[in-house]
Enzyme design. Structure first.
Site, PDB file in Angstrom:
ATOM      1  N   ASP A 230       0.873  -1.157   0.000  1.00  0.00           N
ATOM      2  CA  ASP A 230       0.000   0.000   0.000  1.00  0.00           C
ATOM      3  C   ASP A 230       0.926   1.227   0.000  1.00  0.00           C
ATOM      4  O   ASP A 230       2.100   1.147   0.379  1.00  0.00           O
ATOM      5  CB  ASP A 230      -0.950   0.014   1.200  1.00  0.00           C
TER       6      ASP A 230
HETATM    7  C1  BGC Z   1      -4.907   3.423  -0.028  1.00  0.00           C
HETATM    8  C2  BGC Z   1      -4.993   2.450  -1.189  1.00  0.00           C
HETATM    9  C3  BGC Z   1      -4.771   3.169  -2.478  1.00  0.00           C
HETATM   10  C4  BGC Z   1      -3.419   3.862  -2.427  1.00  0.00           C
HETATM   11  C5  BGC Z   1      -3.089   4.633  -3.673  1.00  0.00           C
HETATM   12  C6  BGC Z   1      -3.630   4.245  -0.083  1.00  0.00           C
HETATM   13  O1  BGC Z   1      -3.680   5.271   0.855  1.00  0.00           O
HETATM   14  O2  BGC Z   1      -4.974   2.721   1.184  1.00  0.00           O
HETATM   15  O3  BGC Z   1      -6.226   1.797  -1.192  1.00  0.00           O
HETATM   16  O4  BGC Z   1      -4.859   2.281  -3.552  1.00  0.00           O
HETATM   17  O5  BGC Z   1      -3.407   4.784  -1.353  1.00  0.00           O
HETATM   18  O6  BGC Z   1      -3.908   5.741  -3.785  1.00  0.00           O
END
Ligand code: BGC
Length: 749
Positions: A230
């Site tokens: 993530d």
């Molecule tokens: C979120 C993800 C997301 C990623 C990219 C993170 O903060 O938890 O779900 O895909 O950011 O935006």
């Protein structure tokens, strides 16, 4: 003779390989031009493409190229229809392809453990089977378009509070039965990537959790793609590579690439491990797309129409007294509420995207009303952000409602009330809205409430005042049209709740332990999440998981179940549309287990199907029940186990109301735990292999009066470990002989 495929990393330096393991910038990977390795773009998802041409962020702040905003997962969950998820996945895949996106981040399959979860709008359900089947259908259809998925957030990311540090303290059985299965089902479709979560699980960050990312994900489930972090989830990069965390996103400015190189050079990390991850990242580049500068072009109109159709499948009719809905031709309606003119149709945070257009409910209502001779008045009643003079706004709404045959109040939550990044602390609608609903209902006996929200809202202090409630969750950019379709009966509501609506927040099983304290959140309710708890503990809810009404009436009869093996069964059920409208019906099959060595929920959803029926039509539905439908995770044996016995097969209107049931008796697994001197006397005596022999021996060597086999004695002495029993029995049960018996109980002996 075919040539051996060349190893894609053969010509790369260690530095180049390490460089491939983190992003180039916010949304793309690094290229290695000499080796012909292109960069790829990974971006959010999941209910539409959020491609940012300029300033990048993962908070939903910066602008993105217009794309279709389909219903978010909270709505798709309520469709109970893998076909809906598949059509959505396919359409989003087409747009991603057109925009040059290689991997679309999502879907999110985390379980809605608490109704307060800030990101519940992005997840499907409190039930793993429902979440898993929908997500698997989405991923399969998305990937068929040549775009990779990134199933997220693996794992136990069930809250936003302290999400980057919190340790989800959860036992393995609960992980296996509740928090893992949706991922496991998606992995069967081989998603291009799995995104590891920010949080820790039992103290270990997911991004460094070898058990999670390698043993379970790859060795047990057979995942062959790449694990991506993530955004910003990496803490110890070298430990992460060793654990199987292949691609760090977004970027580390080269710092973690250098750490990887140094670890290889000083022998802390085998180069082969780096090679393995580099190969996985290179494999992703097969998905590389074009530059997508032209936007989604002619897909926009077609996909807007599809978004309306799909949204219609997700709407749940919670209440409909006196069949007030669908709205009758020729009536006069008073539409109230800010959400009628300023629709809320998606959640806040990283999935927040730029729709190609937005249907306004009031406008869509006016279109359908004009075709039916229905007159429409409107008053705001309240503002979405709480600004303005609430008394004056309410007075205006009361006036409009009082003059109408039916009042329709559009209520809900805004991005200020709920979003990624934080959890809610209340289930209530804002006070101004509740007051408006009550005052409107006082003057308009036929008041209908339409809800727009991502997380569950409480209906407690107003549901009795109104005759109908339509739950629209967040329906995507065409939700306004879909709501009008349901209000006027153009579409029969066929959604079912994917999440229970409790009477009180305190009734939720996670309440005492959510969102944790001092860096730890204890999953004390274990497997008894959502309806599993409410049904087992017989705790009343406002509307149960699985609830949803229809404009037509479908009977469920002739349930027949038969075992198809020691641990599998099949059921057949007849449906009959008794009503006067065509519509879709959801068959919900719950399994109720016999006593087991662990506490199991009284019933669990184990199969479901959504069936379309014309008026008067009958349909026979056959559904298989797999081994997993009967199994629990036995932590002592470290495997799935099906206890022998009689299982209830219940077809439910929802998780709390069984319509019809049957039983099936399964031979189950022969579970023989190996005996040791730590095993109790009762475990020894009841052991199928050596129990009888032990009893005979004791009968032969002990005086009859000592061999008291009464129930009282069994209860008293049964729990004593054998190591202590042999002290009491002395020569009657010599140690060597017990060792010999115990050896016979070891599997394979
Ligand atoms: C979120 C993800 C997301 C990623 C990219 C993170 O903060 O938890 O779900 O895909 O950011 O935006």
């Amino acid at each position: 003779m075919t040539a051996e495929p060349t190893d894609p990393i053969a010509e790369l330096t260690l530095e180049q390989k390490a460089g491939l393991l983190s992003g180039r910038d916010f949304w793309s990977t690094k290229a290695v031009d000499d080796a012909g390795i292109p960069p790829i773009v990974l971006t959010d998802g999941p209910h539409g493409v959020r491609l940012q041409p300029g300033a990048a962020d993962h908070l939903g702040l910066g602008a993105s190229i217009p794309a279709t905003c389909f219903p978010p997962a909270v709505a798709v969950g309520a469709s109970w229809d893998p076909e809906v998820a598949a059509r959505l996945g396919e359409a989003v895949g087409r747009e991603a392809r057109a925009l040059g996106v290689a991997v679309l981040l999502g879907p999110g399959v985390n379980i809605k453990r608490s109704p307060l979860g800030g990101r519940n709008f992005e997840y499907y359900s409190e039930d793993p089977l429902l979440a898993g089947r929908l997500a698997a259908a989405h991923v399969k259809a998305l990937q068929a378009q040549g775009v990779g998925a990134s199933v997220k957030h693996f794992a136990a990311n069930n809250q936003e509070t302290d999400r980057m540090r919190i340790s989800a303290d959860v036992d393995e059985r609960t992980l296996r039965e509740i928090y893992f299965p949706a991922f496991e089902m998606v992995v069967e479709q081989q998603p291009a990537t799995v995104m590891c979560s920010y949080n820790r699980i039992n103290g270990v960050h997911s991004a460094e959790n070898g058990w999670l990312l390698t043993e379970v994900l790859r060795d047990e489930w057979g995942f062959t793609g790449a694990v991506v972090s993530d955004w910003g989830a990496v803490t110890d990069r070298v430990a992460g590579v060793a654990a199987g965390m292949d691609l760090e996103m977004p970027y580390s400015g080269g710092a973690t690439d250098a750490e990887i190189v140094a670890a290889v050079r000083d022998g802390r990390l085998p180069e082969a491990v780096v090679d393995r991850s580099a190969r996985r990242v290179i494999a992703l580049t097969a998905l590389a797309g074009g530059d997508g500068d032209d936007g989604i072009g002619e897909l926009a109109d077609r996909h807007h129409a599809a978004a309306r159709e799909l949204a219609g499948e997700c709407i749940v009719l919670l209440k409909n007294d006196d069949a007030v809905l669908p709205l009758a031709a020729g009536c006069r309606i008073g539409v109230v509420g800010a959400f009628a003119t300023e629709p809320r149709f998606q959640g806040g945070g990283s999935s927040h995207m730029n729709p190609t257009r937005v249907d306004v409910p009031l406008d869509e209502i006016r279109v359908l009303a004009a075709q039916r001779g229905v007159s429409v008045d409107h008053a705001r009643g309240f503002t979405a952000d709480g600004d303005g003079d609430p008394d004056a706004l309410r007075a205006e709404a009361v006036q409009v409602a009082g003059a109408a045959d039916v009042a329709v109040v559009f209520a809900g939550l805004t991005d200020r009330d709920e979003s990624e990044g934080w959890d809610r602390d209340t289930l209530e609608l804002p006070m101004a809205q509740r007051q408006t609903i009550r005052e409107v209902a006082a003057v308009a006996p036929k008041t209908v409430v339409v809800l727009s929200h991502g997380g569950v809202v409480s209906l407690e202090d107003w549901h009795d005042d109104v005759v109908a409630i339509v739950d629209g969750f967040l329906l995507g950019q065409a939700g306004g049209g879909a709501l009008a379709d349901v209000l006027f009966g153009v579409v029969n509501p066929s959604g079912r709740l994917a999440e229970s609506i409790p009477l009180r927040l305190q009734d939720n099983p996670s309440w005492l332990n959510f969102p944790g304290e001092l860096g730890h959140v204890r999953y004390g309710e274990g497997v008894l999440v959502g309806y599993r708890y409410y049904a087992t503990a017989d705790v009343a809810v406002r509307f149960p998981f699985g609830h949803g009404l229809s404009y037509t009436a479908v009977d469920t009869t002739d349930l027949a179940v038969e075992a198809t093996g020691d641990d599998t069964a099949e059921l057949r059920i007849t449906l009959h549309n008794n009503g006067s409208r065509s519509g879709k019906h959801v068959v919900q099959v719950y399994v109720s287990p016999p006593p087991a060595p662990v506490r199991r929920p009284i019933r669990e959803l184990r199969a479901f199907a959504k069936v379309s029926l014309e008026p008067g039509e009958r349909a026979v539905v056959e559904l298989p029940l797999t081994r997993r439908a009967f199994a629990y995770w036995d932590s002592a044996l470290a495997r799935w186990t099906v206890p022998a016995g009689e299982y209830g097969i219940e077809v439910g209107a929802d998780a709390m109301h069984v319509l019809t049931s049957a039983t099936v008796t399964l031979a189950g697994d022969r579970v023989e735990h190996p005996l040791t001197l730590e095993s109790t006397l009762e475990e020894w005596l009841s052991h199928p292999v050596v129990g009888a022999e032990l009893l005979d021996r004791l009968a032969a060597t002990m005086p009859a009066e000592q061999l008291d086999q009464s129930a009282e004695m069994a209860r008293l002495a049964g729990s004593i470990p054998m190591r202590q029993v042999i002290v009491f029995l002395g020569d009657a049960a010599p140690r060597e002989w017990l060792d010999e018996l115990a050896a016979r109980t070891v599997p394979g002996a």
